[in-house]
Write a protein that holds these residues in place. Structure first.
Motif: not given
Length: 399
Positions: A248-265
């Motif tokens: 809940a407290d994480q800076d979501r801007g630091r998340w790996n957007a590439g991994f999220i896009a690949e995993g979601t797809a």
């Protein structure tokens, strides 16, 4: 990078040797020595033009030396048994990664042996590397690997894909082992650091290879998606001093957007075209979390629904606790506390630090700060992870 190249080539070289010489145990020892020689020579002398051929040649020479020193085979006529090394240029272009994974996860082995053997034979990690990753003595890992190879030999297992009727069960075992490796890397069960990146990264690499071999297997795709969507948050899970940062407290801007896009797809395509399994459901839950731009935007109703499905299809202690947290977010902390009291009668949860952690969180949500403080302290005493201890103690101090 030499290290990455060696890990990529390790299963290919081992597969070539086993196909040519037979005998997984001796071939695996020979390949490990070839990998060690390469790790020492290549940084100094440069990577050879045909690195795979170099490794096959060196490993084959070492195999002959090991064979000659094998007391059980000295009585055989050397001329009849010692074979010339396979010609690297004539080795068939066969990817043996799946075959090796299935062999390393043979049902005759214990889970801890399957993990150790997979990391060494398929992952190309040395015994010392595996020991450091799991914080156990090198001799312990060495003994596990040695016993595992002897059990495979005693079982009469052959180097090849098992019959179709057995293949599904063996793939399930491979997925379980890769999942265990990833989890230990993402949240270390003990020690001074929260992550052991070498393990989580290796689990993702091996699962990618498995997915390339079994692209139609929905649970393989689901596990890869789960790993990517989970590991995407790793950059934001700790502060510079190593302190744990809750979701809940994480800076979501630091998340790996590439991994999220690949995993979601991956998970979107899989859920739309295949029967739903446990890894797919966990990946779907991770995708809902990753889709929220802010913690308060999280669709907890959807997450609870997914946990209900997961609890029905693949119940387990951690599924139970995670579902109860989702219940609290949808139906309130008091309802969740009643469910937690019922759930902790499960022997698998008795005395587990995560039960105390969840209870503390729920009590805090319900406004009972004193009781929450006590349970955060209790959870801190029960965990072996130093970052988790520090986080739980800080929560208690805040209350």
């Amino acid at each position: 990078m030499v290290e990455d190249l060696l890990r990529e080539l390790a299963p290919q070289v081992l597969g070539a040797l086993v196909r040519h010489h037979g005998g997984f145990d001796l071939c695996e020892d020979a390949v490990q020595e070839a990998l060690l020689a390469a790790s020492l020579q290549w940084p100094e002398e440069g990577i050879p033009g045909n690195p795979k051929g170099w490794l096959i040649t060196v490993a084959s020479r070492r195999w002959i030396e090991l064979w000659r020193n094998d007391s059980a085979r000295r009585r055989r006529e050397e001329a009849a048994a010692v074979q010339a090394p396979p010609d690297p240029d004539l080795v068939p272009a066969v990817d043996d990664t799946l075959t090796l994974l299935l062999l390393c996860c043979h049902p005759a082995l214990t889970t801890v042996s399957q993990v150790a053997l997979t990391l060494r034979a398929v992952g190309g990690l040395g015994t010392a590397e595996i020991a450091r990753a799991f914080l156990v003595p090198e001799t312990t890992i060495g003994q596990r690997i040695s016993r595992a190879k002897q059990r495979i030999k005693a079982s009469g297992a052959e180097f090849g894909l098992p019959p179709p009727a057995e293949l599904v069960k063996r793939v399930d075992a491979v997925l379980r082992v890769l999942y265990l490796i990833f989890n230990e890397g993402y949240t270390a069960s003990s020690g001074s650091t929260l992550h052991r990146v070498e393990l989580s990264a290796e689990a993702i690499r091996l699962t990618r290879q498995l997915h390339s071999r079994l692209p139609q297997d929905a649970e393989v795709a689901g596990l890869l998606a789960l790993m990517l969507l989970t590991d995407a948050r790793r950059p934001a899970r700790t502060r510079t001093d190593g302190a744990l940062v809750p979701l809940a407290d994480q800076d979501r801007g630091r998340w790996n957007a590439g991994f999220i896009a690949e995993g979601t797809a991956l998970i979107t395509a899989t859920l739309a075209s295949a029967p739903i399994g446990p890894y797919q459901l966990q990946a779907a839950i991770a995708a809902v979390h990753d889709d929220a731009a802010r913690a308060e935007d999280t669709d907890w109703l959807q997450i609870l629904g997914l946990y209900e499905l997961l609890h029905a299809s693949a119940p387990g202690p951690m599924v139970t606790l995670n579902r109860i947290v989702a219940v609290a977010m949808v139906r309130g902390a008091r309802v969740a506390l009643l469910e937690l009291a019922d759930a902790e009668t499960d022997p698998a949860l008795a005395g587990h630090h995560r039960v105390s952690t969840v209870r503390a969180h729920l009590l805090d949500m319900a406004g009972d700060r004193e009781a929450a403080r006590e349970h955060y302290r209790l959870a801190a005493k029960r965990t072996l992870s130093v970052p988790e201890q520090r986080y739980l103690e800080s929560r208690a101090a805040m209350l």
